[in-house]
Design an enzyme around this catalytic site. Structure first.
Site, PDB file in Angstrom:
ATOM      1  N   LYS A  44       0.845  -1.201   0.000  1.00 43.92           N
ATOM      2  CA  LYS A  44       0.000   0.000   0.000  1.00 43.92           C
ATOM      3  C   LYS A  44       0.884   1.256   0.000  1.00 43.92           C
ATOM      4  CE  LYS A  44      -0.344  -0.309   5.055  1.00 43.92           C
ATOM      5  NZ  LYS A  44      -1.182  -0.824   6.162  1.00 43.92           N
ATOM      6  N   ARG A 143     -10.718  -0.789  14.836  1.00 47.65           N
ATOM      7  CA  ARG A 143     -10.455   0.071  13.682  1.00 47.65           C
ATOM      8  C   ARG A 143     -11.288  -0.387  12.500  1.00 47.65           C
ATOM      9  NH1 ARG A 143      -4.578   0.713  10.751  1.00 47.65           N
ATOM     10  NH2 ARG A 143      -5.053  -1.424  10.133  1.00 47.65           N
ATOM     11  N   TYR A 264      14.168  30.513   9.535  1.00 44.06           N
ATOM     12  CA  TYR A 264      12.905  31.152   9.935  1.00 44.06           C
ATOM     13  C   TYR A 264      12.793  31.246  11.448  1.00 44.06           C
ATOM     14  CZ  TYR A 264      11.019  30.916   5.204  1.00 44.06           C
ATOM     15  OH  TYR A 264      10.798  31.083   3.867  1.00 44.06           O
ATOM     16  N   MET A 312      10.960  24.796   3.571  1.00 40.80           N
ATOM     17  CA  MET A 312      10.280  23.962   2.575  1.00 40.80           C
ATOM     18  C   MET A 312      11.287  23.212   1.697  1.00 40.80           C
ATOM     19  SD  MET A 312       7.619  24.991  -0.458  1.00 40.80           S
ATOM     20  CE  MET A 312       6.404  25.744   0.610  1.00 40.80           C
TER      21      MET A 312
HETATM   22  C1  LIG Z   1      -0.414  -1.784   6.892  1.00 39.17           C
HETATM   23  C2  LIG Z   1      -0.929  -3.090   7.299  1.00 39.17           C
HETATM   24  C3  LIG Z   1      -0.070  -4.194   7.429  1.00 39.17           C
HETATM   25  C4  LIG Z   1       1.431  -4.065   7.365  1.00 39.17           C
HETATM   26  O1  LIG Z   1       1.866  -3.563   8.608  1.00 39.17           O
HETATM   27  P1  LIG Z   1       3.417  -3.400   8.957  1.00 39.17           P
HETATM   28  O2  LIG Z   1       3.406  -2.973  10.374  1.00 39.17           O
HETATM   29  O3  LIG Z   1       3.938  -2.351   8.039  1.00 39.17           O
HETATM   30  O4  LIG Z   1       4.057  -4.718   8.735  1.00 39.17           O
HETATM   31  C5  LIG Z   1      -0.621  -5.445   7.678  1.00 39.17           C
HETATM   32  N1  LIG Z   1      -1.961  -5.588   7.824  1.00 39.17           N
HETATM   33  C6  LIG Z   1      -2.811  -4.541   7.742  1.00 39.17           C
HETATM   34  C7  LIG Z   1      -4.270  -4.775   7.935  1.00 39.17           C
HETATM   35  C8  LIG Z   1      -2.334  -3.265   7.506  1.00 39.17           C
HETATM   36  O5  LIG Z   1      -3.181  -2.231   7.460  1.00 39.17           O
END
Ligand SMILES: *Cc1c(COP(=O)(O)O)cnc(C)c1O
Length: 379
Positions: A44, A143, A264, A312
């Site tokens: 992802k 979640r 800044y 930036m």
């Molecule tokens: C992002 C995610 C993972 C991977 O998690 P890591 O901690 O990066 O290994 C696995 N399962 C779900 C449901 C996730 O959202």
């Protein structure tokens, strides 16, 4: 390679090097540790910023057949790059209206709620086919996923069984990076009870941290993300190989008198005569503002503290620890590399490796060290 005289310079301020052979080693490490469970790959957010279109096909060539993204839009460009027998799961599930596109693309939704299951089932009924899906249950993180009652109702539904092929039942650990956290065992128990409602369906509970818990957590499939990309999977010594290095180009150097302010807000004041270097990366490149007056860059083994706020497009470094003239415009300093790990940089910024990786912008010269270790290849 001499990282301090990197070339060619494409006119960008930073150079991101992604070591695919280290990534491959990390995948093998996890696969061996969790065998006989299948080792999937979570790709992802563009493989945590490292380029899903490079990472996923490489892992597929190594035998990985299970991939996870967050959104259908992330799956669509990736599917044609994967072998026909690979499975690509959509972690955020089935958005209303996305059912046809998801089925036509051949992506597998993770059904997280009853409405998602109902819409997937309706499409299957309409098309007269049985559609594959993963089912996520909530084992305590609150979640995503079905509650115990919802899972029981789904498991008991003859319509669901007739129209949906549950290829995976999964849940997610909230505290896997803390191996002795009591929530791990509690979630494992809750998950087992819920998964028992779906007899014969393969199970997946473990992310990277979970892959380093005992084998009871591995189930039939593990879902590592961050550990593949070199981030520490749990608190403590990191067993993974570093995948990412980041170098930034020096724009100019200067010497300032005692009392001079830097950046800044003039939040840094030189206490004595101070040599400074300005480097050509900033928060627009994913280096958090929280690194102001806290983090550092490195040059030939010397730590160069960040002086003042992160801008930036630039950051000032106090280079007084280097011999005069040692650092010149056009030189490159290390932000992530052998002297400063990804996790160190993240800790200095008060964040985690995940956030650093996924924030790294598009303004880098990207180089992939290929899996065969054959050398540098421009992206
Ligand atoms: C992002 C995610 C993972 C991977 O998690 P890591 O901690 O990066 O290994 C696995 N399962 C779900 C449901 C996730 O959202």
């Amino acid at each position: 390679m001499d990282r301090y005289s990197l070339s060619p310079d494409l006119g960008l301020g930073g150079r991101l090097t992604i070591d695919l052979s280290a990534l491959a080693t990390n995948y093998r490490h996890i696969a061996a540790r969790t065998s006989p469970a299948r080792a999937a790959a979570v790709v992802k957010a563009d493989a945590y910023g490292l380029g899903a279109e490079r990472v996923a096909p490489m892992l597929a060539a190594m035998g990985c057949r299970d991939f996870f993204v967050a959104h259908l839009a992330e799956a669509i460009p990736l599917l044609p790059l994967l072998p026909p027998d690979a499975r690509l799961f959509i972690l955020n599930g089935l958005a209303p209206g996305a059912e046809r596109l998801c089925a036509d693309a051949g992506a597998i939704p993770v059904l997280n709620a009853p409405d998602q299951a109902a819409r997937w089932r309706a499409l299957a009924a309409q098309r007269g086919v049985r559609l594959p899906a993963a089912v996520q249950v909530d084992s305590g993180m609150s979640r995503l996923g079905l509650t115990a009652d919802e899972a029981a109702a789904l498991a008991a539904s003859a319509d669901f069984a007739a129209q949906v092929d549950p290829v995976l039942v999964m849940s997610h650990l909230a505290c896997a990076d803390t191996p002795d956290h009591g929530a791990n065992a509690a979630q494992h128990r809750a998950f087992t009870a819920l998964a028992d409602r779906f007899p014969g369906v393969p199970r997946a509970l473990a992310n990277s941290g979970g892959a380093f818990l005992s084998s009871g957590f591995h189930g039939d499939l593990v879902r590592p993300g961050i550990a593949l990309y070199g981030g520490a999977p749990f608190d403590g010594d990191n067993p993974m190989r570093a995948v990412v290095s980041l170098d930034a180009r020096v724009i100019q150097t200067r010497t300032v008198a005692p009392g001079a302010g830097v950046g800044y807000g003039l939040s840094f004041t030189a206490l004595s005569q101070t040599r400074l270097a300005t480097i050509a990366v900033g928060y627009a490149d994913g280096l958090p503002r929280a690194l102001g007056n806290r983090g550092a860059a490195w040059f030939k083994g010397v730590r160069l503290p960040i002086a003042g706020r992160v801008s930036m497009d630039s950051i000032s470094l106090d280079i007084s620890a280097l011999p005069e003239g040692a650092l010149q415009p056009g030189d490159w300093v290390e932000l992530i590399g052998p002297h400063q790990s990804l996790d160190r940089l993240a800790a200095d910024a008060g964040t985690i490796s995940y956030e650093i990786l996924t924030s790294l912008g598009s303004r880098y010269e990207r180089h992939y060290l290929d899996a065969a270790g054959a050398g540098l290849e421009a992206a």
